[in-house]
Design a protein around this motif. Sequence first.
Motif, PDB file in Angstrom:
ATOM      1  N   LEU A 145      33.451  39.318  39.524  1.00 16.62           N
ATOM      2  CA  LEU A 145      34.797  38.861  39.166  1.00 16.62           C
ATOM      3  C   LEU A 145      35.509  39.800  38.206  1.00 16.62           C
ATOM      4  O   LEU A 145      36.745  39.809  38.163  1.00 16.62           O
ATOM      5  CB  LEU A 145      34.721  37.465  38.549  1.00 16.62           C
ATOM      6  CG  LEU A 145      34.239  36.338  39.477  1.00 16.62           C
ATOM      7  CD1 LEU A 145      34.110  35.033  38.694  1.00 16.62           C
ATOM      8  CD2 LEU A 145      35.183  36.162  40.658  1.00 16.62           C
ATOM      9  N   LEU A 146      34.760  40.602  37.450  1.00 12.75           N
ATOM     10  CA  LEU A 146      35.382  41.390  36.389  1.00 12.75           C
ATOM     11  C   LEU A 146      35.481  42.874  36.708  1.00 12.75           C
ATOM     12  O   LEU A 146      36.510  43.496  36.417  1.00 12.75           O
ATOM     13  CB  LEU A 146      34.616  41.206  35.075  1.00 12.75           C
ATOM     14  CG  LEU A 146      34.795  39.865  34.367  1.00 12.75           C
ATOM     15  CD1 LEU A 146      33.893  39.773  33.150  1.00 12.75           C
ATOM     16  CD2 LEU A 146      36.251  39.672  33.949  1.00 12.75           C
ATOM     17  N   LEU A 147      34.450  43.471  37.268  1.00 10.51           N
ATOM     18  CA  LEU A 147      34.407  44.933  37.376  1.00 10.51           C
ATOM     19  C   LEU A 147      35.531  45.490  38.245  1.00 10.51           C
ATOM     20  O   LEU A 147      36.348  46.292  37.767  1.00 10.51           O
ATOM     21  CB  LEU A 147      33.045  45.373  37.943  1.00 10.51           C
ATOM     22  CG  LEU A 147      32.032  45.854  36.908  1.00 10.51           C
ATOM     23  CD1 LEU A 147      31.581  44.699  36.020  1.00 10.51           C
ATOM     24  CD2 LEU A 147      30.837  46.506  37.576  1.00 10.51           C
ATOM     25  N   THR A 148      35.586  45.053  39.473  1.00  9.58           N
ATOM     26  CA  THR A 148      36.566  45.630  40.397  1.00  9.58           C
ATOM     27  C   THR A 148      37.986  45.232  40.031  1.00  9.58           C
ATOM     28  O   THR A 148      38.902  46.065  40.058  1.00  9.58           O
ATOM     29  CB  THR A 148      36.250  45.193  41.835  1.00  9.58           C
ATOM     30  OG1 THR A 148      34.906  45.562  42.157  1.00  9.58           O
ATOM     31  CG2 THR A 148      37.197  45.839  42.816  1.00  9.58           C
ATOM     32  N   THR A 149      38.206  43.984  39.677  1.00  7.68           N
ATOM     33  CA  THR A 149      39.568  43.529  39.349  1.00  7.68           C
ATOM     34  C   THR A 149      40.111  44.230  38.113  1.00  7.68           C
ATOM     35  O   THR A 149      41.287  44.609  38.070  1.00  7.68           O
ATOM     36  CB  THR A 149      39.566  42.015  39.138  1.00  7.68           C
ATOM     37  OG1 THR A 149      38.571  41.667  38.154  1.00  7.68           O
ATOM     38  CG2 THR A 149      39.248  41.284  40.431  1.00  7.68           C
ATOM     39  N   THR A 150      39.257  44.407  37.098  1.00  6.60           N
ATOM     40  CA  THR A 150      39.713  45.100  35.892  1.00  6.60           C
ATOM     41  C   THR A 150      40.090  46.541  36.195  1.00  6.60           C
ATOM     42  O   THR A 150      41.113  47.053  35.727  1.00  6.60           O
ATOM     43  CB  THR A 150      38.623  45.064  34.813  1.00  6.60           C
ATOM     44  OG1 THR A 150      38.341  43.702  34.484  1.00  6.60           O
ATOM     45  CG2 THR A 150      39.064  45.795  33.567  1.00  6.60           C
ATOM     46  N   ARG A 151      39.269  47.193  36.969  1.00  4.18           N
ATOM     47  CA  ARG A 151      39.543  48.597  37.292  1.00  4.18           C
ATOM     48  C   ARG A 151      40.832  48.754  38.083  1.00  4.18           C
ATOM     49  O   ARG A 151      41.661  49.632  37.790  1.00  4.18           O
ATOM     50  CB  ARG A 151      38.363  49.174  38.071  1.00  4.18           C
ATOM     51  CG  ARG A 151      38.465  50.666  38.342  1.00  4.18           C
ATOM     52  CD  ARG A 151      37.132  51.194  38.809  1.00  4.18           C
ATOM     53  NE  ARG A 151      37.137  52.632  38.944  1.00  4.18           N
ATOM     54  CZ  ARG A 151      36.047  53.382  39.078  1.00  4.18           C
ATOM     55  NH1 ARG A 151      34.863  52.787  39.073  1.00  4.18           N
ATOM     56  NH2 ARG A 151      36.127  54.684  39.202  1.00  4.18           N
ATOM     57  N   VAL A 152      41.027  47.916  39.079  1.00  2.25           N
ATOM     58  CA  VAL A 152      42.231  48.020  39.903  1.00  2.25           C
ATOM     59  C   VAL A 152      43.480  47.679  39.095  1.00  2.25           C
ATOM     60  O   VAL A 152      44.505  48.373  39.181  1.00  2.25           O
ATOM     61  CB  VAL A 152      42.108  47.101  41.136  1.00  2.25           C
ATOM     62  CG1 VAL A 152      43.417  47.055  41.909  1.00  2.25           C
ATOM     63  CG2 VAL A 152      40.980  47.584  42.046  1.00  2.25           C
ATOM     64  N   LEU A 153      43.414  46.613  38.301  1.00  2.00           N
ATOM     65  CA  LEU A 153      44.579  46.231  37.496  1.00  2.00           C
ATOM     66  C   LEU A 153      44.922  47.309  36.476  1.00  2.00           C
ATOM     67  O   LEU A 153      46.101  47.662  36.299  1.00  2.00           O
ATOM     68  CB  LEU A 153      44.299  44.904  36.780  1.00  2.00           C
ATOM     69  CG  LEU A 153      45.398  44.393  35.849  1.00  2.00           C
ATOM     70  CD1 LEU A 153      46.686  44.143  36.621  1.00  2.00           C
ATOM     71  CD2 LEU A 153      44.953  43.119  35.123  1.00  2.00           C
ATOM     72  N   ALA A 154      43.926  47.864  35.796  1.00  2.00           N
ATOM     73  CA  ALA A 154      44.190  48.891  34.790  1.00  2.00           C
ATOM     74  C   ALA A 154      44.775  50.149  35.427  1.00  2.00           C
ATOM     75  O   ALA A 154      45.708  50.755  34.873  1.00  2.00           O
ATOM     76  CB  ALA A 154      42.899  49.215  34.040  1.00  2.00           C
ATOM     77  N   VAL A 221      45.061  53.741  43.468  1.00  2.00           N
ATOM     78  CA  VAL A 221      44.658  52.331  43.437  1.00  2.00           C
ATOM     79  C   VAL A 221      43.614  52.052  44.521  1.00  2.00           C
ATOM     80  O   VAL A 221      42.635  51.335  44.292  1.00  2.00           O
ATOM     81  CB  VAL A 221      45.887  51.419  43.602  1.00  2.00           C
ATOM     82  CG1 VAL A 221      45.474  49.956  43.635  1.00  2.00           C
ATOM     83  CG2 VAL A 221      46.883  51.652  42.466  1.00  2.00           C
ATOM     84  N   GLY A 222      43.820  52.613  45.712  1.00  2.00           N
ATOM     85  CA  GLY A 222      42.840  52.403  46.776  1.00  2.00           C
ATOM     86  C   GLY A 222      41.479  52.977  46.440  1.00  2.00           C
ATOM     87  O   GLY A 222      40.442  52.371  46.713  1.00  2.00           O
ATOM     88  N   GLU A 223      41.469  54.149  45.818  1.00  2.00           N
ATOM     89  CA  GLU A 223      40.192  54.747  45.407  1.00  2.00           C
ATOM     90  C   GLU A 223      39.544  53.934  44.290  1.00  2.00           C
ATOM     91  O   GLU A 223      38.318  53.793  44.237  1.00  2.00           O
ATOM     92  CB  GLU A 223      40.435  56.182  44.936  1.00  2.00           C
ATOM     93  CG  GLU A 223      39.182  56.986  44.688  1.00  2.00           C
ATOM     94  CD  GLU A 223      38.426  57.309  45.965  1.00  2.00           C
ATOM     95  OE1 GLU A 223      37.258  57.720  45.866  1.00  2.00           O
ATOM     96  OE2 GLU A 223      38.997  57.143  47.057  1.00  2.00           O
ATOM     97  N   ALA A 224      40.358  53.373  43.402  1.00  2.00           N
ATOM     98  CA  ALA A 224      39.812  52.514  42.347  1.00  2.00           C
ATOM     99  C   ALA A 224      39.169  51.265  42.938  1.00  2.00           C
ATOM    100  O   ALA A 224      38.116  50.810  42.473  1.00  2.00           O
ATOM    101  CB  ALA A 224      40.924  52.121  41.375  1.00  2.00           C
TER     102      ALA A 224
END
Length: 309
Positions: A145-154, A221-224
């Motif tokens: 829930l945290l890793l991918t969403t945080t990276r994409v949002l940031a 963003v896609g790569e993130a």
Amino acid sequence: MQNTPNRNKPRSGKAGKGKQQPERSQTLIIPQISPEMLESARRAAMEGKTQHEIEQAAMEAEQRRQAETADAAQTAEPPRQPAPKPAAPRRKTRAEAEAELDQKIHDDHLWLNNPVMMRGLGLAPVIAAAYNWDNALMLCAAAVLLLTTTRVLAVAICHLTGNRFRPVIYAYSAAILYIPAYCILYAWFGTDLSVLGIYLPLLAVESAIIKRMESPELEPVGEALRRGINNTAGLCIAVLLVGFVRELLGAGTAFGHVIMEIAPLPIVQQPAGGFILLGLIAAAWTGIVNAYTHFKREEVRHQYAERRH
């Protein structure tokens, strides 16, 4: 004596001129008659029709034949041309092959570049909280829930701000996303979530999530999203593996079922024992990965050395 007329004298007048002109040949033009015209004319003659009607029937038959020929030509498929042969791919140089291998190793976060075993990220929650399968499963869900969403949002916000205030953006993105993530985890696991203690909120500032802010380049963003999913999968594999081994050796159970009556190493369920066990697993993991990558690099070198000879 009478003058006799000169017989050799050419005659004047139209008759003489007519003999001097060369005779013109006449060309007879015969129209091309198709078998359909002949058959139509024959039938018309047998029926006792007049010559005009016979000619008319022959012309109609010829028009029908031409129309059928034109329709057949339109509906016929054009001849297929043979497909052009693809150009032979350019052979890679040794430097290109080694660079491609290094990139594959870097992108393989499940095995060859695992964030926990190879880079030492996320050690605190793994050592302190993942001492059995249930806790490891809750940590894995929190990481999802945290890793991918945080990276994409940031990364998306950094694109809007021109890559300014990057550390602040990453920290606040993780803190903001932790609130809905905790609500979802509480709905899934209930009060069992409290056994993770402070190590659950520590995920919001864990290096596995916010270490990306140290990189000077801003990824798309896609790569993130792709790299975030790979990192999450690698972290979950490491967490679940450590939780399973610690539960098996420390309590003699697996997935909550008793496997051994006496636990072989109860100390591994303590933070100190978990640290030692994780170090041993990481050492074995790193040794196998290094042996594999060394083998692949030597394979590339031998392959291009044979081409030179």
